[in-house]
Design a protein around this motif. Sequence first.
Motif, short mmCIF file in Angstrom:
data_model
loop_
_atom_site.label_atom_id
_atom_site.label_comp_id
_atom_site.label_asym_id
_atom_site.label_seq_id
_atom_site.Cartn_x
_atom_site.Cartn_y
_atom_site.Cartn_z
N LEU A 107 0.83 -1.19 0.00
CA LEU A 107 0.00 0.00 0.00
C LEU A 107 0.87 1.25 0.00
O LEU A 107 0.37 2.36 0.08
N ALA A 122 -0.59 12.77 -4.40
CA ALA A 122 0.39 13.60 -3.69
C ALA A 122 1.48 12.74 -3.05
O ALA A 122 2.64 13.14 -3.02
N GLU A 170 2.86 9.06 6.92
CA GLU A 170 2.77 9.83 8.17
C GLU A 170 4.01 10.70 8.33
O GLU A 170 5.10 10.18 8.64
N LEU A 178 2.73 20.73 8.25
CA LEU A 178 1.93 20.02 7.25
C LEU A 178 1.61 21.01 6.15
O LEU A 178 0.87 21.96 6.35
N GLU A 223 -0.54 19.40 0.73
CA GLU A 223 -0.93 18.03 0.39
C GLU A 223 -1.12 17.18 1.65
O GLU A 223 -1.80 16.16 1.62
N LEU A 224 -0.48 17.58 2.75
CA LEU A 224 -0.54 16.77 3.95
C LEU A 224 -1.56 17.28 4.96
O LEU A 224 -1.78 16.65 5.99
N LYS A 243 -4.60 17.23 5.09
CA LYS A 243 -5.71 16.31 5.39
C LYS A 243 -5.43 15.43 6.60
O LYS A 243 -6.34 14.90 7.22
N LEU A 244 -4.15 15.26 6.94
CA LEU A 244 -3.81 14.39 8.07
C LEU A 244 -4.28 14.97 9.39
O LEU A 244 -4.47 14.24 10.35
N TYR A 290 1.54 18.42 15.14
CA TYR A 290 1.57 18.97 13.78
C TYR A 290 1.32 20.47 13.81
O TYR A 290 0.63 20.99 14.69
N TYR A 327 0.24 3.80 8.77
CA TYR A 327 0.27 4.62 9.98
C TYR A 327 1.54 4.40 10.78
O TYR A 327 1.79 5.12 11.73
N LEU A 336 -8.07 8.76 9.61
CA LEU A 336 -6.74 9.08 9.12
C LEU A 336 -6.48 8.28 7.84
O LEU A 336 -6.70 7.07 7.81
N LEU A 337 -6.03 8.97 6.79
CA LEU A 337 -5.70 8.34 5.51
C LEU A 337 -6.86 7.47 5.01
O LEU A 337 -6.66 6.36 4.53
N GLU A 343 -8.55 7.64 2.49
CA GLU A 343 -8.56 7.37 1.05
C GLU A 343 -7.83 6.07 0.71
O GLU A 343 -7.96 5.56 -0.40
N LEU A 344 -7.08 5.52 1.63
CA LEU A 344 -6.38 4.28 1.34
C LEU A 344 -7.30 3.07 1.45
O LEU A 344 -6.90 1.96 1.11
#
Lengths: 452, 895
Positions: free
Chosen positions: A250, A328, A400, B631, B634-635, B637-638, B718, B775, B876-877, B879-880
């Motif tokens: 992944l 991205a 991360e 962040l 692009e980041l 969203k985290l 962050y 993660y 978190l993430l 979209e994966l």
Amino acid sequence: MEAHTLPSGRRWTLPSVATLQDVTEAVAVPLMDRPAGLAWWIALGLCALGTLVGALAIGFSLEYGPGLWGNNSAVVWGFPIANYVWWIGIGNAGTLISSLLLLTRQQWRGSINRFAEAMTLFAVSMAGIFPILHLGRPMYFYWLAPAPNTMQLWPQWRSALVWDFWAIVSYLLFSVLFFYVGLVPDLATLRDRPGRRGWRRFYGFAAMGWQGTPVQWRAWERLHRTLAVIAVPLVCSVHSIVGLDFAASLMPGWTESIFPPYFVVGALFSGFAMVVLIALVLRRAMRLEALIVPAHFDAMARIILAAGIVMGSSYAAEWFSAWWSGDADDIRVVRYEFTGHYWPFYWAMLAGNVAAPQLFWIKRLRTSVAALVGVAIAVLIGMWLERILIILETLSIGYEPSFWRTYAPTLVDFGILGGTICAFVALLLLFARLLPVVSMHEVRKLVAEEWR
Amino acid sequence: LLDMPPLNPDRRTLLKLIAAGAAASVAGCSKPDQTIYPLADQPDGTAPGKTRRYATALPLAGYGRGVTGLVVNERPIKLEGLAAHPASLGATDAFTELSILDLYDPQRLKAPTGPAGPSNWEAAVRAIRARPALRRGAGLALLTGRVTSPTLLARIAALKAALPEARHVRWEPFDDDAVLAGTAAAFGRRLTPRPRLADADVVLLIDADPLGPGPEQVALARAWATRRRQEPMPRIVAIESSPSASGAMADVRLAASPREIALACGFIHARMGATAAPDLPSALAQGLSAAVAALSAAKGRALVLAGERQPAAVHAFVAWLNAELDAPVDYIAPVDPDPTPHRAGLAALASDMHAGRIDTLILLDANPVYAAPPALRFAEAMARVPLTIAATRIPDETSAHANWQLPLSHPFEGWHDWRAPDGTASIAQPLVRPFWDTRCASDVVDLLIDPAAEPASFARVSETWAHLGAAGWRDAVAAGVIPATHAANEQPGTARLVLPPVPAAGPALTILPSPSLYDGRWSANAWAQECPDPLTKEVWGSSARMHADAMAALALRDGDLLRIGGVTVPVRATAGQANDVVSLLAGYGRSGTGAIADGMGVNAFALDPHAPLANAGGRAPVVTTQHQFALDSELAKLFPVLAPEAALPRSTPLPTMLPNPPARDNAPPQYAMAIDTDVCIGCNACVVACQAENNVPAIGPAQMAVGRDMHWLRVDRYDHGDTTGFQPVPCMQCEAAPCEPVCPVEASVHDAQGLNVQVYNRCIGTRTCQANCPYKVRRFNFLDYAQASLWGDAEDASVTAQKNPDVTVRARGVMEKCTYCVQRISAATRDADAGGAPGAVVTACQASCPTQAISFGTLADASIQGARADGRHYALLEELGTKPRTTYLARRKHS
């Protein structure tokens, strides 16, 4: 080296090899009649020393654990996996040369396939160390196999690592078989040749009663060709599956459908570079100039050039697909490749794998010893860098940001890598003193065909 | 025995001896002749392997904080909060969680040591009694930390009665002198302000860090979080010289030097009265104007807090300001009855010691050699005292300079009582017998009164609380608090306006309490050293914090060494730091305290605040667990940050060929977690709670430097532009977990309750699961961390006694991870199966959280469903396609 097409019309052997007997003698004399030179002993001594250092490094790793390496919680993989992929890539070329060139009736392979197959065997052996060594609990490596056990647990078949286990095991077994089958007629030749009694008994035992009757030859031809047919998919599968170790994931930079073919080409690429190096040494050390001729190097250089172009295109495809996907995370990894912590290594990899082989567009350089050695070493280093960078780039800059970490190898890492290189060379040195480094029966056939 | 034959037997004798030995061992294995009875029913009702919970308390800076000790097989293994206690409210801070390791610390003093080496209590007492000082107490000084314990105060009073000329000095490195002097200036008497954050709509923090480390962190953070969960979202403005946890959670954070803070007070005063305001940098002036407007608009619900580091005049001004604003703040008489200021008391003692007026000095759990201002030259002063006796749990700088080192018991090894910061008293019961030849503080004071005194902490504490009666005593001990003992609110009267004098401009040095070591009390605790700083994520050391411009002026980069006087310390550019302020954390730079603490960082207390700063050349970066904080687009969203009323766009579920299987009728409960980042203050209580609960090893600075931290739960910090936030990251327990299909040996599997579990015994350590975890929440035992000792030469067998027997201690080469405290889920299931009421499962991190940011339950539970329906909910993430069970609520901020 001179130009590669001789006026005699013979392309793959020199006129000094006048008779079929000359072929046999050219290979057998340095093996059976000449003692090992001082250079051989020095080389073997040095390699033994290096192997010992590597063995110590491995011993310490087994005793204390993977903590002796540079791996960390983010970059959980490091040198062992890179070494594994690199060695198994080198190990691909021998079988490919033998089988693919056999099937495509490239007769010139006869002069190089024997030591290329030996190289495969040794490289796969080196590769085989790493999947076990890299484990946290290497003593339980056999849990990857479906061994009956009281826990009634089986390997987890969805994991590419299990496929990998089978790929390596079957490839190693196959390589041994293929190597041995090709060796049998030559062992009989050595058995029948005058020489020391002990050696002849050894060769006679190993030749398993080969008489060279037409029936035996017919059976042998069929077996050899069948094995070659099996070999091609096997060679492709073994490295495709190595590619899948990464691609079936992944992580950004790894989820690339191009990985399996790109790994196979990369393997072929580094394997041919190693074959070129070995051929250059053997040719000189064992005075095989008549059998390994500039034309061979010219052919191999062309393959390296072609593979180099494919590698370059694969890299470009990787960059393009990252950009085209607009993802991205993928774009970040590509940007990181060029500008991140490991950028000098990435550029060095591109120089070795893509730029250096372009020298072979020049005909003169394809047969120049200096150019061949330089490019072969550049490719080998470039391919090793590619293996390690595939791991590092993705794991150092994953999803991360809080867990972006860099990797630095330790002396133990280098000790193990150096140890396997030394062990590999030592095995080749022993091979050169024990078995015919060139397939005599196939070169005899080549010479006979060239006469025609 | 005297006529024993020489030990060189011939063959025949040897055989005889072997035969005799074999016969003896056979006899040794047979049952006794009489009937014996197995202890099937434990007399005290304990059952092997069952967790029992006892209310008790632990002190921090002298204030008691209630805790619940979890005891298994007679061993305390974990601490949780005590709901009934006002300083705990059922939650803990990092210090409480760390304290369980202190109990088992192998570095503890195990017996008294005298000038001639290992000794005993009797010899120590003889040495004390031999001093002429003991005749009437003249020349005898007892130095302690803050004492709120009624029993200890009674013992000290008894000491003074017996030896009238003895003196008691109490001193804390982080004191409240300025607060009390400030209220004294404003109201004419010393009062302790107690803000009611739960009632505040607008809060102005003047270098105050209510959410940061301290005895009241839990209570204040809970009040803040309670208010934050109500609408409208409170507005917080922080003016501070160094970034703090409270500043991180503030809506507006203004960096200001001590001088600018004094000016700001004048500015606020001027704005409140609409007179001409002094000049301030425009950003500060703008921010303050807005803050004053907001404060004035919210009269009655506006609150101003000043930090303890601020001078008394600022506190006096704040008292006036709060009175003007009719602020939700109460005043109580100081819980600590000693009226002498901490600093003045210690300075007077030191000067007396230098002058030779002190004959015998008893130090009770105080470390002035380390933490006293360097001008007092305390170590030299101790050398002038003929007899110095340091009673301490772990050897420290002070005990190294003392003639005698007496071992103190851990609070869990005796009876104590303490008052909470609000005055509530609690009786702390022991959880174990003393492991070694140690005594409680009250026992040590007893020895001064009566050389024959036996350890009697129970008798002393029960004497103090005799008026409760037998039933009252039992209830108070069981509950952990004594009802109706909190301090009554005082009517402060009208506040006098005091405007703080403006100090001269110039560089300043501030010392901050460390979020994991406090003032050095936890320096020797391996978990504390390995606990990442919430803001810098530094472990096993600490950098000086500076403004990037100030560093550039000295040509310093992160990790370069800064010279302060004669000391060099690595620096780190810290966002939110005032330009001419250098800040250091306390607790580092220890010596003589054992292998954990020694040599880590620099002692901030020992620095000369007026020493010039210079680039020392060279680098010594401190190990950090996180390197990337910002962040970018692009980041982003985290860690989404929302305006108060905003909601995140609802994600539409993607079409899938692999939907979750339909729920069966008798399906087991499906567990999930929701973490509200809007109230996460990054305090690390959950990180250490997880470590204690799950037998997570500390691995030491060398392994941390390689990046092999083992914390199952990490708190990411962050930055979004100027917004800072914290995101605790345990395992996401993905429904479609990427770690599972890649494991070749099925060590990473899904259980029926939706947990992604790791079968340690099955794991062969390919690490593929962590490689494929987006993660990065899995942790690998690269070396045999569980067996390795960080304690140098100290015998560390005691540490193993802390291990939770319900959790496997992982071997080398095994991957481990957060399991949602599966052992607790399993215990609840077993209890339910045994016919008990199925209690709600509470994970260790959830139990610890002071702000209750972590909700845990089944997917059907209201808490989880409510969180998942919230407009701020995100995964978190997402979209994966991993379908995490752990999900988040977004941080909010006033724009």
